[in-house]
Design an enzyme around this catalytic site. Structure first.
Site: not given
Length: 403
Positions: A171-173, A176
């Protein structure tokens, strides 16, 4: 090669943890001047204290890996002096990246509208759990929350097992990277219009968009996607298989693949077997096919199986752990996915190893010229360049606005 794609672009990186720093790391690798702006009173980015630490100076390599190639300033944004200094930075910048909870930047006096008044050309890029608007926007959002509510946990794991998150912080990657794409596109358009804009990327949205065929199967096929382990539901054999010493994977995506695969195993009749003669049949009878392949593999090592299947022109691979991936020269040396950066200016010599950028470009390759900054390392040089005298900076230090 000194010229880089984003030479001349200044980015204020007011982020911490993963999604925001991952985005700005890409921009820094491509040549932008990225200034990491950290909260002086809290001690900076939370992950400065995260494991693992390199042994000589005790620097967090979680932080070091995500913040290479960046400069660093540290401000108390709740102080009058800190606000004055940050306003000057905003006026000088092309991009501001932030991953605070929606509303926090406005409370600090630097929401999008306030920043746009300071700098109409500013691209104000926000990443958060649920986005800047909507009934959930106020909620804190971390990767696990995004994987849960975006749908991916419901399809990850083995049949009958509890919902499982991906081993990576996808999710973060994904968020980003989505933010980085939007920033680069906005910079391109700004050359024509001279205007910036606000970018709003959510972790949950990013996971949901990555559900692609699973959501389409639900919307148009009336099928609720389920957990299938390592098996891909639209192709077979497309799964993990057991050899005598380890597991390996096969990714046979077409009927032509299967004809070559069954011939290579010495069982060409499988390609004519009604259970396996085409993709729908193999998908329906995948368990029987998997047992046949596991039996064939049982007297061979995983490496032997991969070498044989690869020689038949069928995609296959070993399942690496971190040590094996790091030892693969094609990944880490030829493709430069482990690179060296100078140590921060902590009084020690040498370099540190970080993960390289996956984007490879012929004319403007990513470069690795600087280690992650110490807290407030570039306060003096950056603010001097903005017109502040040494006396003024000393006064701000005395006030506690900078370190």
């Amino acid at each position: 090669m000194s010229e880089r794609l984003l030479d001349g672009i200044r980015v204020l990186d007011f982020t911490q943890f993963l999604a925001g720093p991952y985005c700005s790391q890409f921009l820094a690798d491509m040549g932008a001047e990225v200034i990491k702006v950290e909260n002086l009173k809290s001690g900076g980015d939370f992950v400065r204290n995260a494991q693992p630490r390199e042994p000589e100076g005790g620097l967090s390599m979680y932080f070091g890996n995500l913040n290479r190639n960046k400069k660093g300033v540290a401000l108390d944004l709740k102080s009058a002096g800190g606000k004055e200094l940050f306003a000057k930075l905003v006026a000088s910048a092309d991009v501001l990246v932030e991953n605070m909870r929606p509303g926090v930047m406005a409370k600090l006096g630097f929401g999008y509208e306030a920043c746009r008044r300071l700098n109409p050309a500013l691209i104000f890029a926000s990443v958060s759990g649920f986005g800047q608007y909507g009934p959930n926007s106020y909620r804190p959002g971390y990767d696990l929350i995004a994987q849960a509510m975006g749908g991916s946990m419901s399809i990850t794991g083995w049949p009958g097992s509890e919902p499982t998150r991906a081993g990576m912080a996808i999710g973060d990657l994904m968020a980003g990277q989505n933010l980085c794409i939007a920033i680069c596109a906005s910079l391109y358009k700004r050359r024509e219009t001279g205007k910036g804009q606000q970018i709003d990327v959510a972790l949950v949205d990013s996971i949901f968009s990555g559900m692609e065929a699973k959501i389409m199967n639900y919307l148009y096929g009336g099928k609720m996607p389920e957990k299938t382990g390592n098996r891909y539901i639209t192709s077979a054999p497309y799964d993990s298989y057991r050899a005598k010493d380890d597991y390996y994977v096969i990714a046979s995506g077409t009927d032509a693949h299967f004809i070559k695969f069954s011939a290579g195993m010495g069982m060409p009749e499988l390609a004519r077997d009604p259970r396996f003669c085409d993709t729908p049949s193999r998908n329906q009878n995948w368990e029987a096919l998997k047992q046949i392949i596991n039996d064939w593999s049982s007297d061979k090592t995983a490496a032997e199986c991969v070498a044989l299947i690869d020689s038949w022109g069928i995609p296959a691979a070993p399942i690496y752990n971190c040590a094996q991936a790091c030892a693969d020269a094609n990944i880490t040396q030829v493709r430069e996915m482990l690179v060296k950066v100078p140590r921060p200016h902590d009084g020690r010599e040498g370099t540190l190893t970080v993960i390289g950028n996956p984007i490879k470009m012929s004319e403007y390759p990513c470069q690795y010229t600087k280690g992650a900054p110490l807290l407030g390392e570039d306060n003096a040089s950056i603010f001097r360049a903005l017109g502040f005298s040494d006396e003024q900076l000393a006064a701000y230090r005395a006030q506690g606005a900078i370190n």
